[in-house]
Enzyme design. Structure first.
Site, PDB file in Angstrom:
ATOM      1  N   GLU A   1      12.202 -70.247   6.133  1.00 60.55           N
ATOM      2  CA  GLU A   1      11.763 -70.180   4.726  1.00 60.55           C
ATOM      3  C   GLU A   1      10.870 -68.960   4.515  1.00 60.55           C
ATOM      4  O   GLU A   1       9.735 -69.047   4.040  1.00 60.55           O
ATOM      5  CB  GLU A   1      11.060 -71.470   4.277  1.00 60.55           C
ATOM      6  CG  GLU A   1      10.988 -71.596   2.758  1.00 60.55           C
ATOM      7  CD  GLU A   1      10.396 -72.906   2.291  1.00 60.55           C
ATOM      8  OE1 GLU A   1      11.138 -73.906   2.264  1.00 60.55           O
ATOM      9  OE2 GLU A   1       9.208 -72.949   1.955  1.00 60.55           O
TER      10      GLU A   1
ATOM     11  N   HIS B   1      -0.189 -82.286  -6.066  1.00 55.97           N
ATOM     12  CA  HIS B   1      -1.123 -82.254  -4.938  1.00 55.97           C
ATOM     13  C   HIS B   1      -1.749 -80.885  -4.639  1.00 55.97           C
ATOM     14  O   HIS B   1      -2.635 -80.791  -3.802  1.00 55.97           O
ATOM     15  CB  HIS B   1      -0.417 -82.702  -3.654  1.00 55.97           C
ATOM     16  CG  HIS B   1       0.542 -81.679  -3.118  1.00 55.97           C
ATOM     17  ND1 HIS B   1       1.841 -81.597  -3.541  1.00 55.97           N
ATOM     18  CD2 HIS B   1       0.372 -80.673  -2.230  1.00 55.97           C
ATOM     19  CE1 HIS B   1       2.437 -80.589  -2.923  1.00 55.97           C
ATOM     20  NE2 HIS B   1       1.568 -80.004  -2.122  1.00 55.97           N
TER      21      HIS B   1
ATOM     22  N   GLU C   1      -1.362 -70.751   0.292  1.00 59.08           N
ATOM     23  CA  GLU C   1      -0.001 -70.585   0.819  1.00 59.08           C
ATOM     24  C   GLU C   1       0.531 -69.162   0.688  1.00 59.08           C
ATOM     25  O   GLU C   1       1.235 -68.674   1.576  1.00 59.08           O
ATOM     26  CB  GLU C   1       0.948 -71.571   0.127  1.00 59.08           C
ATOM     27  CG  GLU C   1       0.719 -73.034   0.497  1.00 59.08           C
ATOM     28  CD  GLU C   1      -0.382 -73.716  -0.290  1.00 59.08           C
ATOM     29  OE1 GLU C   1      -0.988 -73.060  -1.176  1.00 59.08           O
ATOM     30  OE2 GLU C   1      -0.653 -74.904  -0.038  1.00 59.08           O
TER      31      GLU C   1
ATOM     32  N   ASP D   1       4.570 -72.133   4.722  1.00 59.95           N
ATOM     33  CA  ASP D   1       3.338 -71.467   4.259  1.00 59.95           C
ATOM     34  C   ASP D   1       2.074 -72.292   4.415  1.00 59.95           C
ATOM     35  O   ASP D   1       1.088 -72.042   3.735  1.00 59.95           O
ATOM     36  CB  ASP D   1       3.516 -71.109   2.774  1.00 59.95           C
ATOM     37  CG  ASP D   1       3.897 -72.317   1.933  1.00 59.95           C
ATOM     38  OD1 ASP D   1       3.702 -73.457   2.404  1.00 59.95           O
ATOM     39  OD2 ASP D   1       4.387 -72.121   0.802  1.00 59.95           O
TER      40      ASP D   1
ATOM     41  N   ARG E   1      -3.765 -77.519  -3.942  1.00 63.36           N
ATOM     42  CA  ARG E   1      -5.200 -77.218  -3.908  1.00 63.36           C
ATOM     43  C   ARG E   1      -5.643 -76.431  -5.144  1.00 63.36           C
ATOM     44  O   ARG E   1      -6.730 -76.675  -5.675  1.00 63.36           O
ATOM     45  CB  ARG E   1      -5.534 -76.409  -2.645  1.00 63.36           C
ATOM     46  CG  ARG E   1      -5.977 -77.265  -1.472  1.00 63.36           C
ATOM     47  CD  ARG E   1      -6.351 -76.379  -0.285  1.00 63.36           C
ATOM     48  NE  ARG E   1      -7.117 -77.076   0.732  1.00 63.36           N
ATOM     49  CZ  ARG E   1      -6.618 -77.950   1.604  1.00 63.36           C
ATOM     50  NH1 ARG E   1      -5.349 -78.298   1.565  1.00 63.36           N
ATOM     51  NH2 ARG E   1      -7.403 -78.517   2.503  1.00 63.36           N
TER      52      ARG E   1
HETATM   53  C1  UD1 Z   1      -0.891 -79.288   2.773  1.00 61.71           C
HETATM   54  C2  UD1 Z   1      -0.550 -77.799   2.723  1.00 61.71           C
HETATM   55  C3  UD1 Z   1       0.255 -77.494   1.459  1.00 61.71           C
HETATM   56  C4  UD1 Z   1       1.443 -78.416   1.321  1.00 61.71           C
HETATM   57  C5  UD1 Z   1       0.994 -79.851   1.432  1.00 61.71           C
HETATM   58  C6  UD1 Z   1       2.201 -80.773   1.411  1.00 61.71           C
HETATM   59  C7  UD1 Z   1      -2.217 -76.279   3.665  1.00 61.71           C
HETATM   60  C8  UD1 Z   1      -3.461 -75.523   3.447  1.00 61.71           C
HETATM   61  N1  UD1 Z   1      -1.781 -77.021   2.660  1.00 61.71           N
HETATM   62  O1  UD1 Z   1      -1.760 -79.537   1.683  1.00 61.71           O
HETATM   63  O2  UD1 Z   1       0.719 -76.153   1.537  1.00 61.71           O
HETATM   64  O3  UD1 Z   1       2.040 -78.205   0.067  1.00 61.71           O
HETATM   65  O4  UD1 Z   1       0.298 -80.048   2.670  1.00 61.71           O
HETATM   66  O5  UD1 Z   1       1.858 -82.089   1.123  1.00 61.71           O
HETATM   67  O6  UD1 Z   1      -1.663 -76.204   4.732  1.00 61.71           O
HETATM   68  N2  UD1 Z   1      -4.049 -86.989   4.311  1.00 61.71           N
HETATM   69  C9  UD1 Z   1      -3.967 -88.221   4.913  1.00 61.71           C
HETATM   70  N3  UD1 Z   1      -2.786 -88.563   5.516  1.00 61.71           N
HETATM   71  C10 UD1 Z   1      -1.698 -87.759   5.539  1.00 61.71           C
HETATM   72  C11 UD1 Z   1      -1.789 -86.504   4.914  1.00 61.71           C
HETATM   73  C12 UD1 Z   1      -2.971 -86.132   4.306  1.00 61.71           C
HETATM   74  O7  UD1 Z   1      -4.914 -88.984   4.898  1.00 61.71           O
HETATM   75  O8  UD1 Z   1      -0.671 -88.136   6.100  1.00 61.71           O
HETATM   76  C13 UD1 Z   1      -5.315 -86.593   3.642  1.00 61.71           C
HETATM   77  C14 UD1 Z   1      -6.419 -86.204   4.638  1.00 61.71           C
HETATM   78  O9  UD1 Z   1      -7.666 -86.659   4.141  1.00 61.71           O
HETATM   79  C15 UD1 Z   1      -6.390 -84.675   4.577  1.00 61.71           C
HETATM   80  C16 UD1 Z   1      -6.031 -84.449   3.109  1.00 61.71           C
HETATM   81  O10 UD1 Z   1      -5.088 -85.464   2.823  1.00 61.71           O
HETATM   82  O11 UD1 Z   1      -7.634 -84.100   4.948  1.00 61.71           O
HETATM   83  C17 UD1 Z   1      -5.466 -83.099   2.767  1.00 61.71           C
HETATM   84  O12 UD1 Z   1      -4.429 -82.706   3.685  1.00 61.71           O
HETATM   85  P1  UD1 Z   1      -4.197 -81.129   3.972  1.00 61.71           P
HETATM   86  O13 UD1 Z   1      -3.075 -80.985   4.913  1.00 61.71           O
HETATM   87  O14 UD1 Z   1      -5.477 -80.490   4.307  1.00 61.71           O
HETATM   88  O15 UD1 Z   1      -3.815 -80.551   2.538  1.00 61.71           O
HETATM   89  P2  UD1 Z   1      -2.628 -80.864   1.567  1.00 61.71           P
HETATM   90  O16 UD1 Z   1      -3.153 -80.840   0.185  1.00 61.71           O
HETATM   91  O17 UD1 Z   1      -1.866 -82.048   2.045  1.00 61.71           O
HETATM   92  N1  UDP Z   2       8.295 -86.280  -0.461  1.00 56.10           N
HETATM   93  C1  UDP Z   2       8.431 -87.539   0.099  1.00 56.10           C
HETATM   94  N2  UDP Z   2       7.688 -88.570  -0.383  1.00 56.10           N
HETATM   95  C2  UDP Z   2       6.797 -88.413  -1.399  1.00 56.10           C
HETATM   96  C3  UDP Z   2       6.654 -87.117  -1.961  1.00 56.10           C
HETATM   97  C4  UDP Z   2       7.410 -86.062  -1.466  1.00 56.10           C
HETATM   98  O1  UDP Z   2       9.242 -87.733   1.003  1.00 56.10           O
HETATM   99  O2  UDP Z   2       6.151 -89.393  -1.798  1.00 56.10           O
HETATM  100  C5  UDP Z   2       9.105 -85.177   0.080  1.00 56.10           C
HETATM  101  C6  UDP Z   2       9.869 -84.389  -0.966  1.00 56.10           C
HETATM  102  O3  UDP Z   2      11.123 -84.972  -1.245  1.00 56.10           O
HETATM  103  C7  UDP Z   2      10.001 -83.028  -0.289  1.00 56.10           C
HETATM  104  C8  UDP Z   2       8.686 -82.905   0.458  1.00 56.10           C
HETATM  105  O4  UDP Z   2       8.220 -84.232   0.658  1.00 56.10           O
HETATM  106  O5  UDP Z   2      11.044 -83.033   0.669  1.00 56.10           O
HETATM  107  C9  UDP Z   2       7.718 -82.116  -0.378  1.00 56.10           C
HETATM  108  O6  UDP Z   2       6.443 -82.297   0.093  1.00 56.10           O
HETATM  109  P1  UDP Z   2       5.167 -81.942  -0.777  1.00 56.10           P
HETATM  110  O7  UDP Z   2       5.454 -82.055  -2.223  1.00 56.10           O
HETATM  111  O8  UDP Z   2       4.051 -82.749  -0.204  1.00 56.10           O
HETATM  112  O9  UDP Z   2       4.871 -80.424  -0.349  1.00 56.10           O
HETATM  113  P2  UDP Z   2       5.361 -79.002  -0.906  1.00 56.10           P
HETATM  114  O10 UDP Z   2       6.845 -78.976  -0.911  1.00 56.10           O
HETATM  115  O11 UDP Z   2       4.740 -78.817  -2.254  1.00 56.10           O
HETATM  116  O12 UDP Z   2       4.763 -78.034   0.069  1.00 56.10           O
END
Ligand code: UD1
Ligand code: UDP
Length: 377
Positions: A114, A204, A128, A92, A206
């Site tokens: 999923e 985490h 999502e 999602d 949004r």
């Molecule tokens: C995204 C997904 C969310 C998912 C989450 C898992 C969308 C809209 N959201 O949200 O569904 O639950 O990932 O974690 O698709 N960043 C880094 N390094 C990384 C990852 C992220 O620096 O490896 C920082 C960047 O500044 C980035 C910000 O995190 O802009 C947010 O990342 P983004 O993918 O936009 O949103 P998430 O909250 O991670």
């Molecule tokens: N996860 C990880 N390291 C972390 C936090 C989460 O490997 O520090 C793994 C977790 O076990 C799961 C996945 O990342 O498999 C979940 O990701 P996240 O919580 O970022 O996203 P969501 O599932 O809410 O979309």
């Protein structure tokens, strides 16, 4: 072609990409958008998966529109060149939606891994819930983890191409959790899991940005203050918004450990050893019940009601007092803890990737029968 971009998609798609690569009749390609960079690369490394294409789209504090448009534009070139016969997206995220839409623009069939999770609230989880609905409209193959997910699609008149497979996250979990695992993260090796009550925290989403996240952080600090036997371990997501909130409210406490995001094998083994989990994550809500760990969900609702019904997951909401009381209950009421700490597997049996790969082979006429559906135990 599998397409994914964030950490949770990678955890759940890597075992499937590897399974598809083992099938003789298929040519498996993998494209990452790198919506996440470091958190994606960490998962790819653990599973030993090398993408064929990497769009490298991540930007600091990226907006939803920027992620979507950069993915769409990047996917155009990839799909033109590779011309896959089927695209598989997961879950999602913005990558999921943009990957499916790009495939549609190229008239390439889409399979949704999923599929069928719903809250029926378009703004929670945001964005999502809408991403899932839009991908369901585009996809021709729908791989549902649970019977309830399949029933959600049936209510939306989606009956064709629906497979009940279980969730691939349980396949992933089976490869990572090991007795005697030694952590690379020194804080984790230093904790006495037998004597201390280790609470694993992640946050985490949004829709929790702002006041809900402030409430959650304040409640966590109260839990640590009120219960000296606890150690809170919080691997903080790299989003700057989350980093700011976590450090603002939780820095400087001797028993709150704010650490870098964990590699997925470290995360799964920490989960297997902790006392319970407090999280707004989707994936953790599926993994922890399989490991017999109670979960307090830091959200108002969940699209994963199966473990709530099984009694291992409880919705704590996003108000400080309610979260504190839920945690206090688990720390003081041994009967409640025991009732919640039973291992249940409503999300899968470790065979989801095999079923999805079988269904893909069946779709291409390489197999006479579709896979037997997952029977939730
Ligand atoms: C995204 C997904 C969310 C998912 C989450 C898992 C969308 C809209 N959201 O949200 O569904 O639950 O990932 O974690 O698709 N960043 C880094 N390094 C990384 C990852 C992220 O620096 O490896 C920082 C960047 O500044 C980035 C910000 O995190 O802009 C947010 O990342 P983004 O993918 O936009 O949103 P998430 O909250 O991670
Ligand atoms: N996860 C990880 N390291 C972390 C936090 C989460 O490997 O520090 C793994 C977790 O076990 C799961 C996945 O990342 O498999 C979940 O990701 P996240 O919580 O970022 O996203 P969501 O599932 O809410 O979309």
């Amino acid at each position: 072609m599998t397409i994914f971009g964030t950490r949770p998609e990678a955890v759940k798609m890597a075992p499937l990409a590897l399974e598809l690569a083992r099938r003789d009749g298929l040519q498996a390609l993998c494209c990452v958008t790198a919506q996440h960079r470091e958190m994606l690369d960490s998962v790819l490394e653990i599973f030993g998966l090398r993408p064929d294409y990497d769009l490298n789209i991540m930007q600091p504090r990226q907006t939803l529109s920027a992620i979507t448009s950069r993915c769409l534009t990047g996917m155009d070139g990839v799909l033109e060149e590779a011309k896959p016969d089927l695209v598989l997206v997961h879950g999602d995220t913005s990558t999921t939606f943009a990957g499916a839409l790009a495939a549609f623009y190229h008239k390439i069939p889409v399979g949704h891994v999923e599929a069928g999770l719903r809250t029926y609230d378009d703004y929670s989880p945001f964005p999502e819930e809408m991403n899932r609905k839009m991908v369901s409209a585009i996809a021709g193959l729908h791989f549902c983890p649970t019977p309830a997910n399949r029933d959600n699609l049936a209510r939306e008149n989606v009956h064709e191409g629906v497979f009940l497979t279980g969730n691939t996250v349980i396949d992933a979990l089976r490869t990572t959790v090991k007795d005697g695992f030694r952590f690379g993260e020194t804080v984790l090796n230093g904790l006495d899991y037998g004597k201390r009550k280790v609470i694993l925290v992640t946050c985490h989403r949004r829709e929790n940005y702002g006041q809900p996240m402030a409430n959650i952080m304040t409640a966590l600090r109260r839990v640590a203050d009120a219960f000296p036997e606890t150690e809170l371990v919080y691997p903080v997501h790299l989003s700057p918004v989350v980093q700011e909130a976590a450090h603002k409210y939780l820095d400087g406490h001797p028993r709150i450990h704010l650490i870098a995001p964990l590699a997925v094998d470290e995360m799964h083994n920490l989960m297997a050893r902790c006392h319970f989990v407090m999280t707004d994550s989707g994936g953790l809500q599926e993994e922890a019940p399989a490991l017999g760990k109670p979960v307090l969900v830091l959200r108002r609702e969940t699209e994963r009601p199966e473990a709530v019904e099984a009694g291992t997951v409880s919705l704590a909401g996003v108000e400080e007092e309610a979260i504190f009381q839920k945690a206090a209950g688990l720390l003081t009421d041994a009967g409640l803890y025991e009732r919640m700490a039973k291992a249940v597997n409503p999300y899968g049996d470790g065979q989801a990737c095999r079923r999805i790969a079988d269904a893909v082979e069946w779709h291409f006429g390489l197999r006479a029968q579709p896979p037997q559906p997952f029977a939730a135990g």
